[in-house]
Design a protein around this motif. Sequence first.
Motif, PDB file in Angstrom:
ATOM      1  N   ASP A  62     -13.238   5.847   3.552  1.00 36.21           N
ATOM      2  CA  ASP A  62     -13.341   6.531   4.986  1.00 36.21           C
ATOM      3  C   ASP A  62     -13.442   5.732   6.010  1.00 36.21           C
ATOM      4  O   ASP A  62     -13.920   6.323   7.399  1.00 36.21           O
ATOM      5  CB  ASP A  62     -15.304   6.475   4.865  1.00 36.21           C
ATOM      6  N   GLY A 122      -2.397   9.964   5.521  1.00 37.34           N
ATOM      7  CA  GLY A 122      -2.765  11.827   5.287  1.00 37.34           C
ATOM      8  C   GLY A 122      -3.382  12.201   6.528  1.00 37.34           C
ATOM      9  O   GLY A 122      -3.066  12.011   7.623  1.00 37.34           O
ATOM     10  N   THR A 123      -4.425  13.243   6.895  1.00 41.25           N
ATOM     11  CA  THR A 123      -3.469  13.926   7.755  1.00 41.25           C
ATOM     12  C   THR A 123      -6.380  14.441   6.662  1.00 41.25           C
ATOM     13  O   THR A 123      -6.535  14.082   5.732  1.00 41.25           O
ATOM     14  CB  THR A 123      -3.276  15.165   7.818  1.00 41.25           C
ATOM     15  N   SER A 124      -6.341  14.615   7.503  1.00 42.23           N
ATOM     16  CA  SER A 124      -8.112  15.084   7.507  1.00 42.23           C
ATOM     17  C   SER A 124      -8.093  16.238   6.842  1.00 42.23           C
ATOM     18  O   SER A 124      -8.528  16.522   6.026  1.00 42.23           O
ATOM     19  CB  SER A 124      -8.826  15.679   8.556  1.00 42.23           C
ATOM     20  N   LYS A 125      -7.023  16.963   7.199  1.00 44.87           N
ATOM     21  CA  LYS A 125      -7.754  18.973   7.002  1.00 44.87           C
ATOM     22  C   LYS A 125      -6.012  19.395   6.726  1.00 44.87           C
ATOM     23  O   LYS A 125      -5.901  18.398   5.726  1.00 44.87           O
ATOM     24  CB  LYS A 125      -7.639  19.703   8.245  1.00 44.87           C
ATOM     25  N   LEU A 172      -7.228   7.471  16.598  1.00 51.89           N
ATOM     26  CA  LEU A 172      -8.151   6.844  16.275  1.00 51.89           C
ATOM     27  C   LEU A 172      -9.342   7.628  16.248  1.00 51.89           C
ATOM     28  O   LEU A 172     -10.065   8.411  15.055  1.00 51.89           O
ATOM     29  CB  LEU A 172      -8.903   5.223  15.919  1.00 51.89           C
ATOM     30  N   GLU A 213     -16.888  17.015   9.671  1.00 55.01           N
ATOM     31  CA  GLU A 213     -16.210  17.949   8.504  1.00 55.01           C
ATOM     32  C   GLU A 213     -16.401  16.334   7.423  1.00 55.01           C
ATOM     33  O   GLU A 213     -15.122  16.052   7.097  1.00 55.01           O
ATOM     34  CB  GLU A 213     -15.349  18.761   7.945  1.00 55.01           C
ATOM     35  N   VAL A 242      -3.933  -3.564   6.192  1.00 55.78           N
ATOM     36  CA  VAL A 242      -4.686  -4.048   6.379  1.00 55.78           C
ATOM     37  C   VAL A 242      -5.339  -3.080   4.886  1.00 55.78           C
ATOM     38  O   VAL A 242      -5.232  -2.139   5.379  1.00 55.78           O
ATOM     39  CB  VAL A 242      -5.769  -4.319   6.786  1.00 55.78           C
ATOM     40  N   SER A 243      -6.443  -3.296   4.371  1.00 50.73           N
ATOM     41  CA  SER A 243      -6.789  -2.966   2.866  1.00 50.73           C
ATOM     42  C   SER A 243      -8.816  -2.695   4.213  1.00 50.73           C
ATOM     43  O   SER A 243      -9.215  -3.269   4.285  1.00 50.73           O
ATOM     44  CB  SER A 243      -6.873  -3.154   1.514  1.00 50.73           C
ATOM     45  N   GLU A 280     -13.267  14.499  13.821  1.00 49.15           N
ATOM     46  CA  GLU A 280     -12.139  14.997  12.850  1.00 49.15           C
ATOM     47  C   GLU A 280     -13.093  15.040  11.355  1.00 49.15           C
ATOM     48  O   GLU A 280     -14.221  15.929  11.404  1.00 49.15           O
ATOM     49  CB  GLU A 280     -11.283  15.238  12.537  1.00 49.15           C
ATOM     50  N   ASP A 281     -13.459  13.671  11.221  1.00 46.40           N
ATOM     51  CA  ASP A 281     -13.596  13.720  10.359  1.00 46.40           C
ATOM     52  C   ASP A 281     -15.601  13.784  10.279  1.00 46.40           C
ATOM     53  O   ASP A 281     -16.317  14.323   9.527  1.00 46.40           O
ATOM     54  CB  ASP A 281     -14.069  11.243   9.447  1.00 46.40           C
ATOM     55  N   ARG A 338     -10.219   4.535   8.840  1.00 51.58           N
ATOM     56  CA  ARG A 338      -8.950   5.024   9.594  1.00 51.58           C
ATOM     57  C   ARG A 338      -8.515   3.818  10.033  1.00 51.58           C
ATOM     58  O   ARG A 338      -9.392   2.772  10.722  1.00 51.58           O
ATOM     59  CB  ARG A 338      -9.310   6.200  10.347  1.00 51.58           C
ATOM     60  N   VAL A 339      -7.451   3.901   9.528  1.00 52.23           N
ATOM     61  CA  VAL A 339      -6.706   2.070  10.249  1.00 52.23           C
ATOM     62  C   VAL A 339      -5.445   3.129  11.401  1.00 52.23           C
ATOM     63  O   VAL A 339      -4.510   3.845  10.869  1.00 52.23           O
ATOM     64  CB  VAL A 339      -6.255   1.640   9.144  1.00 52.23           C
ATOM     65  N   GLU A 340      -5.505   2.312  12.888  1.00 50.79           N
ATOM     66  CA  GLU A 340      -4.001   3.176  13.030  1.00 50.79           C
ATOM     67  C   GLU A 340      -3.118   1.054  13.693  1.00 50.79           C
ATOM     68  O   GLU A 340      -3.768   0.848  13.833  1.00 50.79           O
ATOM     69  CB  GLU A 340      -4.334   3.710  14.475  1.00 50.79           C
ATOM     70  N   PRO A 396      -0.988   4.484  -3.859  1.00 45.54           N
ATOM     71  CA  PRO A 396      -1.551   4.433  -2.746  1.00 45.54           C
ATOM     72  C   PRO A 396      -2.941   4.783  -2.600  1.00 45.54           C
ATOM     73  O   PRO A 396      -3.278   5.746  -2.739  1.00 45.54           O
ATOM     74  CB  PRO A 396      -1.083   5.723  -1.777  1.00 45.54           C
ATOM     75  N   ARG A 397      -4.156   3.526  -2.012  1.00 37.87           N
ATOM     76  CA  ARG A 397      -5.280   3.443  -2.022  1.00 37.87           C
ATOM     77  C   ARG A 397      -6.214   4.764  -1.415  1.00 37.87           C
ATOM     78  O   ARG A 397      -5.351   4.463  -0.024  1.00 37.87           O
ATOM     79  CB  ARG A 397      -6.575   2.312  -2.322  1.00 37.87           C
ATOM     80  N   PHE A 420      -8.789  11.977  14.244  1.00 32.67           N
ATOM     81  CA  PHE A 420      -9.325  10.858  12.819  1.00 32.67           C
ATOM     82  C   PHE A 420     -10.931  10.974  12.642  1.00 32.67           C
ATOM     83  O   PHE A 420     -11.197  11.440  12.292  1.00 32.67           O
ATOM     84  CB  PHE A 420      -8.429  10.566  12.519  1.00 32.67           C
ATOM     85  N   LEU A 421     -11.536  10.134  14.013  1.00 31.98           N
ATOM     86  CA  LEU A 421     -13.231   9.717  13.248  1.00 31.98           C
ATOM     87  C   LEU A 421     -13.321  11.097  13.987  1.00 31.98           C
ATOM     88  O   LEU A 421     -14.691  12.297  13.055  1.00 31.98           O
ATOM     89  CB  LEU A 421     -13.459   8.595  14.184  1.00 31.98           C
ATOM     90  N   LYS A 428     -16.304   2.585  11.714  1.00 31.08           N
ATOM     91  CA  LYS A 428     -15.195   3.505  10.829  1.00 31.08           C
ATOM     92  C   LYS A 428     -13.825   3.548  11.246  1.00 31.08           C
ATOM     93  O   LYS A 428     -13.022   4.222  10.837  1.00 31.08           O
ATOM     94  CB  LYS A 428     -15.976   4.950  11.297  1.00 31.08           C
ATOM     95  N   GLY A 429     -13.132   2.702  12.625  1.00 30.87           N
ATOM     96  CA  GLY A 429     -12.089   2.703  13.132  1.00 30.87           C
ATOM     97  C   GLY A 429     -11.346   2.074  13.868  1.00 30.87           C
ATOM     98  O   GLY A 429     -11.952   0.987  14.829  1.00 30.87           O
ATOM     99  N   ILE A 430      -9.806   0.991  13.125  1.00 29.69           N
ATOM    100  CA  ILE A 430      -9.339  -0.043  13.473  1.00 29.69           C
ATOM    101  C   ILE A 430      -7.992   0.464  13.885  1.00 29.69           C
ATOM    102  O   ILE A 430      -7.342   0.934  13.498  1.00 29.69           O
ATOM    103  CB  ILE A 430      -9.799  -0.987  11.824  1.00 29.69           C
ATOM    104  N   GLN A 472       0.893  -1.411   0.232  1.00 29.56           N
ATOM    105  CA  GLN A 472      -0.341  -0.080   0.360  1.00 29.56           C
ATOM    106  C   GLN A 472       1.041   1.086   0.353  1.00 29.56           C
ATOM    107  O   GLN A 472       0.624   2.481   1.070  1.00 29.56           O
ATOM    108  CB  GLN A 472      -1.262   0.373   1.172  1.00 29.56           C
ATOM    109  N   VAL A 473       1.567   1.326  -1.010  1.00 26.18           N
ATOM    110  CA  VAL A 473       2.529   2.323  -1.346  1.00 26.18           C
ATOM    111  C   VAL A 473       2.265   2.895  -2.677  1.00 26.18           C
ATOM    112  O   VAL A 473       2.204   1.523  -3.179  1.00 26.18           O
ATOM    113  CB  VAL A 473       4.066   2.484  -0.425  1.00 26.18           C
ATOM    114  N   SER A 474       3.576   3.869  -3.232  1.00 27.33           N
ATOM    115  CA  SER A 474       3.558   3.921  -4.526  1.00 27.33           C
ATOM    116  C   SER A 474       4.929   3.269  -4.880  1.00 27.33           C
ATOM    117  O   SER A 474       5.594   2.833  -4.246  1.00 27.33           O
ATOM    118  CB  SER A 474       3.961   5.305  -4.207  1.00 27.33           C
TER     119      SER A 474
END
Lengths: 224, 224
Positions: B193, B8-11, A208, A218, B188-189, A214-215, B195-197, B2-3, A211-212, B178-180, A49-51
Amino acid sequence: MPRGGARGTSKGIPSATVSRLITYLRVLNGLEAGGVQRVSSDLLASEAQVSAFQVRKDLAYFGTFGTRGTGYTVSSLRDELKRILGLTRQWRVAIVGMGRLGQAIADYPGMSEFDFELVAAFDVDQRKVGRGYGTVLVRSLDELPAAVDELDIEIAFLTVPVKAAQVAADAVTKAGVKGILNFAPTVVSVPADVRVENVDFLAALKRLSYFLHEDAAEPEESPA
Amino acid sequence: MPRGGARGTSKGIPSATVSRLITYLRVLNGLEAGGVQRVSSDLLASEAQVSAFQVRKDLAYFGTFGTRGTGYTVSSLRDELKRILGLTRQWRVAIVGMGRLGQAIADYPGMSEFDFELVAAFDVDQRKVGRGYGTVLVRSLDELPAAVDELDIEIAFLTVPVKAAQVAADAVTKAGVKGILNFAPTVVSVPADVRVENVDFLAALKRLSYFLHEDAAEPEESPA
DNA sequence: ATATGTGAATTGATTCACAGCG
DNA sequence: CGCTGTGAATCAATTCACATAT
């Protein structure tokens, strides 16, 4: 004033690169187990899961391992990564703190298969001293300096409560341990020649939460 | 390729910033417990082992919380950080996979104090179903979709073996989680929407291996 | 033809210096 | 006068485009 170079890099290698190499190694082990012999940076990238750029750049820091037009040989790239990561020999580790978590790790069967050998365990609680978990007997913390020397302990797992973490870190570094895997949810200070890696599930959980939350605030981009 | 935007970041907030905010919050809790009322970015920085610039910049992403010439009020900055991190309410979590690690987490007492409420546990092994650990009863994995709905489970801990991790991730995301928090040493994929940590002590251990092995190869800078 | 290896460009994060307030 | 808040500058990491090797 960041003391030492806690989260830096030894040479010029991004520490994110080191983390990804570990992922690539896992992917390669999986491919090899599945009988796959050759792999492209594209496939490796999608599995990790990277480029694909990232894969090639990460590898390029350490040398050139592929064949243009063809890709990489799974087994030899795997061997190279093991060598780069220092996984060609077993590391001697000890657990400091035999509470729930320390016990669970001592009982964990997979570790010796994976290049790490658990050679000792320590606790301050005299009631635990002498008990056996997995393959090791619990020793008193007093014995730590002598045991580090005798058993050539290179890495210590800190599985003690937060308030004991710094004291334990001081004890193991004084005894000559150069690597600490810190499970306590706190920062520990160590001399500059000691490396600390944190395993902090409460911090991950709070990320987590961030981010949850935050989501939820917005839902999508472009709020206007 | 990278799917999604996994890491990344939310904002526009660096995810390293989020990690540091969690550290600052811990430091503030410690200071408050010690009766300290005011704190400067300098003190906060040294406790968190980062630079004072970094502390101020991290906070500046979210607003202005201090008083020039004076510093920050411990309790109010602590409250702000809790708000920013989404820790003003309890999150409802479930454990998927009741092996050694899942059991250890279920027994872990600290979690409910820390903004997270364990409301369910699941396992495929029918022999474990019905047993109790900590405050929860183990349910069959079949019940997961209904339970997520009924109990409003927001976060799932994946404490299953590597080969079961992706299937488990698919199951929980399909059920609406929504959070793992992924403890399995594998990527894991998930849908964009979710988020995995990752909490991956074997990876942390291998990073240690890399850095210790590197340091051994080149003891100090300027080898010439 | 095909997929690696890599300098150059871009993007992102950290560091700095100092302006702005209390 | 001290310490925060922040635009500008530096430093680091990722992405890209393509030359290069098989």
